[in-house]
Scaffold this motif. Structure first.
Motif, PDB file in Angstrom:
ATOM      1  N   CYS A 119      -1.975   7.774   6.218  1.00 37.26           N
ATOM      2  CA  CYS A 119      -1.138   6.577   6.231  1.00 37.26           C
ATOM      3  C   CYS A 119       0.306   6.869   6.618  1.00 37.26           C
ATOM      4  N   PHE A 120       0.923   7.807   5.931  1.00 40.26           N
ATOM      5  CA  PHE A 120       2.339   8.064   6.175  1.00 40.26           C
ATOM      6  C   PHE A 120       2.568   8.731   7.527  1.00 40.26           C
ATOM      7  N   GLY A 121       1.662   9.605   7.930  1.00 35.25           N
ATOM      8  CA  GLY A 121       1.828  10.276   9.224  1.00 35.25           C
ATOM      9  C   GLY A 121       1.862   9.294  10.368  1.00 35.25           C
TER      10      GLY A 121
ATOM     11  N   GLU B 103       0.819  -1.206   0.000  1.00 38.02           N
ATOM     12  CA  GLU B 103       0.000   0.000   0.000  1.00 38.02           C
ATOM     13  C   GLU B 103       0.854   1.259   0.000  1.00 38.02           C
ATOM     14  N   PHE B 104       1.943   1.264   0.761  1.00 33.19           N
ATOM     15  CA  PHE B 104       2.826   2.441   0.777  1.00 33.19           C
ATOM     16  C   PHE B 104       3.438   2.680  -0.602  1.00 33.19           C
TER      17      PHE B 104
ATOM     18  N   PHE C 155       5.312   7.985  12.608  1.00 33.14           N
ATOM     19  CA  PHE C 155       5.285   8.188  14.057  1.00 33.14           C
ATOM     20  C   PHE C 155       5.568   6.885  14.800  1.00 33.14           C
ATOM     21  N   THR C 156       5.088   5.761  14.268  1.00 35.09           N
ATOM     22  CA  THR C 156       5.198   4.487  14.986  1.00 35.09           C
ATOM     23  C   THR C 156       6.439   3.690  14.614  1.00 35.09           C
ATOM     24  N   TYR C 157       6.661   3.481  13.306  1.00 32.18           N
ATOM     25  CA  TYR C 157       7.682   2.535  12.886  1.00 32.18           C
ATOM     26  C   TYR C 157       9.038   3.159  12.576  1.00 32.18           C
TER      27      TYR C 157
ATOM     28  N   VAL D  18      10.418   1.270   2.756  1.00 35.77           N
ATOM     29  CA  VAL D  18       8.991   1.053   2.520  1.00 35.77           C
ATOM     30  C   VAL D  18       8.159   2.290   2.845  1.00 35.77           C
ATOM     31  N   ILE D  19       8.586   3.051   3.844  1.00 38.93           N
ATOM     32  CA  ILE D  19       7.789   4.202   4.276  1.00 38.93           C
ATOM     33  C   ILE D  19       8.388   5.517   3.774  1.00 38.93           C
TER      34      ILE D  19
END
Length: 312
Positions: A250-252, A111-112, A256-258, A205-206
């Protein structure tokens, strides 16, 4: 169980979102409704795009692929979560856990990459409108979609193999699914290599798709500002608004998490982020793209009119 007690596990136990029975029943009702809305909404998007020739364009091709990815992503975790809401014993076999992590990570990664490809599509549409159909031909669109899927599957395979080759000191996962960071916490050995792989994967990926999105929209905004007509500017930005909304969500959340060091985020934060990607985003995507898109609304009206004519 101490870190010195290394065991081979045949199944894992998932703590889920709550241990209170009343809360679990309430969550079951809420998430069942969201799950059904997600499946129906994304299937409707795919069906409308397939049936209406007006939507046979690169933008809607990518949107149909995105909806298909969301369906697989949701089905990798939500049905099991719904069953566990009504179960006293929330277990998952080792091999099902491996499959669940692989599919969810593969679809999330895809998806990214797909959002990056869609940003490039919008860049070509706004900045090179006269050459849009020449540049974004069918072969390129199919190639980009295939590359996104291949990259997502490859990333997931590498991460999954590295995680499940580790010995585990327990079988209780503080999560509602076999999520990457939650499973890594059970490892009995040093996971420095896994942490490094998570960081590298996060960048590839991100961050790389995010950079592509930012680059594309920087050029898009510059091109829109050069349009003299206010109506033209609104129309140009309107073609990108839906995609930009989904990208921001999605990206935000993912950054923040990964993109923080492994272990800095709490189990509660990881559960909320996993819920966001498994339930909320797949449910909102068809709503965002349909409610803000006159082409999709028009296709739905035409489909309903044809259905009425057949029933007369």
């Amino acid at each position: 169980m101490g870190k010195e007690n290394k065991t081979w596990v045949s199944e894992f136990l998932l703590l889920g979102l709550s241990s209170d029975w009343g809360t679990q029943v309430s969550l079951f009702v809420v998430f069942l409704a969201m799950y059904l809305l997600t499946i129906l909404g994304n299937l409707l998007i795919i069906l409308l795009i397939a049936l209406d020739s007006r939507l046979h364009t690169p933008m809607y091709f990518f949107l149909s692929i995105l909806s298909l990815v969301d369906i697989f992503y949701t089905n990798s975790t939500v049905p099991q979560m719904l069953i566990h809401f009504l179960s006293a014993w929330k277990s998952i076999s080792f091999h099902r856990c491996v499959l669940q992590l692989y599919v969810s990570l593969a679809m999330g990664s895809t998806e990214f990459f797909l959002l990056g490809a869609m940003a490039y599509d919008r860049y070509v549409a706004v900045c090179h409108p006269l050459h849009y159909m020449v540049i974004m031909h069918g072969g390129l669109c199919l190639g980009l979609a295939s590359a996104c899927l291949a990259a997502g599957l490859t990333n997931s395979l590498m991460q999954t193999l590295m995680i499940f080759r580790l010995p585990f000191c327990g079988k209780v996962i503080n999560h509602f699914a076999c999520e990457m960071l939650a499973v890594l916490r059970l490892a009995c050995v040093d996971i420095s290599l896994n942490k490094a792989m998570v960081a590298i994967s996060g960048f590839l990926v991100i961050m790389l798709p995010c950079i592509l999105v930012l680059f594309s929209y920087a050029h898009i905004v510059a091109a829109i500002l050069r349009i003299r007509s206010s109506h033209g500017r609104r129309k140009a930005f309107g073609t990108c608004a839906s995609h930009l909304t989904v990208v921001s969500m999605c990206f935000g959340t993912a950054i923040f998490t990964y993109m923080r060091p492994v272990g800095r985020s709490s189990a509660g934060q990881e559960k909320m982020v996993a819920l966001f990607y498994a339930v909320v985003t797949p449910m909102l995507n068809p709503l965002i793209y349909s409610l803000r898109n006159n082409d999709v609304i028009g296709a739905l009206k035409r489909a309903l009119e044809k259905l009425k004519e057949k029933n007369r």
